[in-house]
Design a protein around this motif. Sequence first.
Motif, PDB file in Angstrom:
ATOM      1  N   TRP A  12       1.051  -1.384  -0.068  1.00 40.32           N
ATOM      2  CA  TRP A  12      -0.058  -0.160   0.093  1.00 40.32           C
ATOM      3  C   TRP A  12       0.788   1.136  -0.181  1.00 40.32           C
ATOM      4  O   TRP A  12       0.541   2.149  -0.834  1.00 40.32           O
ATOM      5  CB  TRP A  12      -0.913   0.246   1.332  1.00 40.32           C
ATOM      6  N   LEU A  13       1.955   1.288   0.969  1.00 38.86           N
ATOM      7  CA  LEU A  13       2.730   2.376   0.689  1.00 38.86           C
ATOM      8  C   LEU A  13       3.546   2.701  -0.316  1.00 38.86           C
ATOM      9  O   LEU A  13       3.933   3.770  -0.837  1.00 38.86           O
ATOM     10  CB  LEU A  13       3.748   2.209   2.200  1.00 38.86           C
ATOM     11  N   ARG A  14       3.980   1.576  -1.111  1.00 32.54           N
ATOM     12  CA  ARG A  14       4.517   1.883  -2.396  1.00 32.54           C
ATOM     13  C   ARG A  14       3.556   2.307  -3.204  1.00 32.54           C
ATOM     14  O   ARG A  14       4.079   3.296  -4.303  1.00 32.54           O
ATOM     15  CB  ARG A  14       4.949   0.267  -2.704  1.00 32.54           C
ATOM     16  N   ALA A  15       2.435   2.140  -3.521  1.00 26.78           N
ATOM     17  CA  ALA A  15       1.518   2.893  -4.396  1.00 26.78           C
ATOM     18  C   ALA A  15       1.499   4.013  -3.886  1.00 26.78           C
ATOM     19  O   ALA A  15       1.343   5.232  -4.947  1.00 26.78           O
ATOM     20  CB  ALA A  15       0.121   2.012  -4.321  1.00 26.78           C
ATOM     21  N   ALA A  16       0.988   4.275  -2.728  1.00 31.52           N
ATOM     22  CA  ALA A  16       0.749   5.531  -2.142  1.00 31.52           C
ATOM     23  C   ALA A  16       1.940   6.826  -2.337  1.00 31.52           C
ATOM     24  O   ALA A  16       1.646   7.854  -2.714  1.00 31.52           O
ATOM     25  CB  ALA A  16       0.324   5.685  -0.614  1.00 31.52           C
ATOM     26  N   SER A  17       3.303   6.144  -2.173  1.00 32.32           N
ATOM     27  CA  SER A  17       4.183   6.962  -2.347  1.00 32.32           C
ATOM     28  C   SER A  17       4.878   7.059  -3.659  1.00 32.32           C
ATOM     29  O   SER A  17       5.502   7.998  -3.895  1.00 32.32           O
ATOM     30  CB  SER A  17       5.415   6.506  -1.212  1.00 32.32           C
ATOM     31  N   GLY A  18       4.494   6.178  -4.546  1.00 25.98           N
ATOM     32  CA  GLY A  18       5.100   5.974  -5.558  1.00 25.98           C
ATOM     33  C   GLY A  18       6.390   5.739  -5.926  1.00 25.98           C
ATOM     34  O   GLY A  18       7.122   5.537  -7.043  1.00 25.98           O
ATOM     35  N   ASP A  19       6.845   4.862  -4.842  1.00 25.55           N
ATOM     36  CA  ASP A  19       8.356   4.554  -4.777  1.00 25.55           C
ATOM     37  C   ASP A  19       8.153   2.961  -4.789  1.00 25.55           C
ATOM     38  O   ASP A  19       7.687   2.483  -3.783  1.00 25.55           O
ATOM     39  CB  ASP A  19       8.794   5.044  -3.631  1.00 25.55           C
ATOM     40  N   ALA A  20       8.225   2.392  -5.940  1.00 29.00           N
ATOM     41  CA  ALA A  20       8.019   0.891  -6.106  1.00 29.00           C
ATOM     42  C   ALA A  20       8.742   0.151  -5.454  1.00 29.00           C
ATOM     43  O   ALA A  20       8.786  -1.107  -5.082  1.00 29.00           O
ATOM     44  CB  ALA A  20       7.874   0.343  -7.644  1.00 29.00           C
ATOM     45  N   ALA A  21      10.125   0.780  -4.759  1.00 27.99           N
ATOM     46  CA  ALA A  21      11.189  -0.292  -4.263  1.00 27.99           C
ATOM     47  C   ALA A  21      11.086  -0.036  -2.635  1.00 27.99           C
ATOM     48  O   ALA A  21      12.077  -0.502  -1.902  1.00 27.99           O
ATOM     49  CB  ALA A  21      12.466   0.407  -4.873  1.00 27.99           C
ATOM     50  N   LEU A  22      10.041   0.766  -2.186  1.00 29.99           N
ATOM     51  CA  LEU A  22       9.965   1.298  -0.717  1.00 29.99           C
ATOM     52  C   LEU A  22      10.053  -0.210   0.187  1.00 29.99           C
ATOM     53  O   LEU A  22       9.249  -1.199  -0.175  1.00 29.99           O
ATOM     54  CB  LEU A  22       8.822   2.014  -0.531  1.00 29.99           C
ATOM     55  N   ARG A  23      10.940  -0.136   1.114  1.00 27.92           N
ATOM     56  CA  ARG A  23      10.907  -1.057   2.257  1.00 27.92           C
ATOM     57  C   ARG A  23      10.705  -0.779   3.403  1.00 27.92           C
ATOM     58  O   ARG A  23      11.172   0.242   4.060  1.00 27.92           O
ATOM     59  CB  ARG A  23      12.239  -1.904   1.848  1.00 27.92           C
ATOM     60  N   ILE A  24       9.918  -1.259   4.513  1.00 29.47           N
ATOM     61  CA  ILE A  24       9.855  -1.254   5.960  1.00 29.47           C
ATOM     62  C   ILE A  24      10.831  -1.789   6.379  1.00 29.47           C
ATOM     63  O   ILE A  24      11.254  -3.225   6.444  1.00 29.47           O
ATOM     64  CB  ILE A  24       8.485  -1.559   6.386  1.00 29.47           C
ATOM     65  N   GLU A  25      11.882  -0.979   7.038  1.00 26.89           N
ATOM     66  CA  GLU A  25      13.105  -1.685   7.772  1.00 26.89           C
ATOM     67  C   GLU A  25      13.129  -1.867   9.330  1.00 26.89           C
ATOM     68  O   GLU A  25      13.729  -2.660   9.760  1.00 26.89           O
ATOM     69  CB  GLU A  25      14.417  -0.758   7.211  1.00 26.89           C
ATOM     70  N   GLY A  26      11.765  -1.002   9.928  1.00 32.61           N
ATOM     71  CA  GLY A  26      11.969  -1.249  11.133  1.00 32.61           C
ATOM     72  C   GLY A  26      10.471  -0.819  11.483  1.00 32.61           C
ATOM     73  O   GLY A  26       9.748   0.083  10.872  1.00 32.61           O
ATOM     74  N   MET A  27       9.929  -1.330  12.519  1.00 29.14           N
ATOM     75  CA  MET A  27       8.562  -1.082  12.986  1.00 29.14           C
ATOM     76  C   MET A  27       8.462  -1.452  14.433  1.00 29.14           C
ATOM     77  O   MET A  27       8.721  -2.598  14.860  1.00 29.14           O
ATOM     78  CB  MET A  27       7.690  -1.794  12.038  1.00 29.14           C
ATOM     79  N   ALA A  28       8.082  -0.231  15.267  1.00 30.87           N
ATOM     80  CA  ALA A  28       8.066  -0.557  16.630  1.00 30.87           C
ATOM     81  C   ALA A  28       6.807   0.407  17.158  1.00 30.87           C
ATOM     82  O   ALA A  28       6.547   1.334  16.873  1.00 30.87           O
ATOM     83  CB  ALA A  28       9.358  -0.158  17.453  1.00 30.87           C
TER      84      ALA A  28
END
Lengths: 328, 97
Positions: A12-28
Motif C-alpha cells: 500500500w505504501l509503495r502505491a501511495a508514495s509512488g516508490d515501487a522499491a519502498l521497504r519497511i526496515e523497522g517497525m515498533a
Amino acid sequence: MDEARRARLTAWLRAASGDAALRIEGMALLSGGAIQQNWALDVSGGREWVLRTDNAARLAVSHGRGQEYALLRAAFAAGVTVPEPLFLCEDAAVIGAPFFVMRRVAGTAAAHRVVRSETLGGGREACVRALGRELARIHAIRPPREDLAFLGAPPADACRAFIAAQRAALDRQRTPRPVLEWGLRHLERTAPPPVPPVLVHNDFRTGNIMLDENGVTAVLDWEFAAWSDPHADLGWLCAKCWRFGNDAQEAGGIGPRAAFYEGYGAVEDARVRWWELAAHIRWAAIAVDQAERHISGAERSLELALTGHMVPGLEWEILRMVEGRDAA
Amino acid sequence: MLLREILPALPAEKAFAARMVANAIAIAAREMAQEDPEPALLARIAALAGDARAFAAAIREGRFDPGTPRHAEAAALLQDITRARCAVSAPRAIGKG
C-alpha cells in the motif's frame, strides 16, 4: 503486526508514495494513547515516519483517523507546527483498521518531564510564548471549511453549547453529579456573550505538545478539535488541573500566563477564566466516563478505575473556583 | 513500603503499573480507615432536596443559586460530600496526605 499485514502495508505504501522499491526496515509500537496506537516506521531511504491507527476501544467523542488526517492537513497548511501528514488509508483491510502516515518528529511530550525542565522548549517564557503563537495560528482557521465539514455547523454560542453538551453527558451517567451541576449552573449564570467561532484544538495541553531544547516540535492529538470559542483552548492549557503539580507556572505548568497571552495576541482574560472552570468540569466528566467504562465491564482496567478517583479532587477545585468567582 | 521495597527491584517499564497498584492499595486503605460518612450526608441531602438526583436537578434549575434562601446550606453540603470523597480518593486536595 504480523507478516501478512506488514506485506499488505508495504504494498500500500509503495502505491501511495509512488516508490515501487519502498521497504519497511523497522517497525515498533510507540507509547500509544488510550484511544489510538502509534507505530514508528523506518522506511528505506532514511525516511522516518509514524503510522497512527485506532485502538480497539475508542471514545465516541473523538474523531476517526480520516478526520484527524484532514485536521492535520489544515493545521499544517495554516503554519501550525505539526508532523507533516503524508498518506491516509481508510481501507480497514490493509492492517485491520484505518490509518494514516505522517513524518516522525523528535522531542518529548511527557508532561512530568516537561513541567520540571527549565530548558525544554527554549526555556519557560520562550516556550509558552511559542505555544501562544501556535494557538493563534490554529485559531486563524475559521468556518466554513469544506475539508472540515465533518466538524458540523459551528455553534451560535459556544459557551452555552458547552453547558448543554456537558449536561447531556451527565444525563447519560447512572450517578447524579451535584458538584458538576453546581459548576455548570455557575457557568450558565456567568456565561459571556458569544464570539465568532474558530477551530479549537480542544486538547491543547502539556502532554500533547512535543518539545525539544529549541522550541515546539509538534502539536499532537487533534482528535477532539471543534468549532468553538478560541478562549476554550487558552483556558484548557491554563487550567490548574493541567499543570501537573507545577501550579506556580500558570500556563500548563510550563511558564507564566502573561508570556503565553503575549505570544497569543489579544486575550480576554475573563473569558479564559470562565473556560478554566469549564476545563475542570470537562475533565471531571471525562474521568467519570472512563471509570464507568471500567465499572460497566466495557473495558476492565486499573488505570481507568483510578482515573475515577481523580473526580473528587477535581470537584473540590470546582467548588473552590465557584466560591471564589461568586465572591468576586 | 510497597514502593520502597518493590519498585527498585522492577524493570523500568513496570514502574508505572507498580505505582498504580500502590495507589489503588492506598485508596482502599483510606476507605477502610474512614468511618462511613454516607448516612449523615444522605440525611442532609434528603432534608434539602429528597435524593441526590433531585438535588442535582434542583441545582441545574437554579433553585440554590446565590441569593436563594438555601444557597449557603447547599454549598456547605456539597463541600462536605466532596471532602469525604477526597479523604479517600485525593487527600492532598484537601490538605491531607
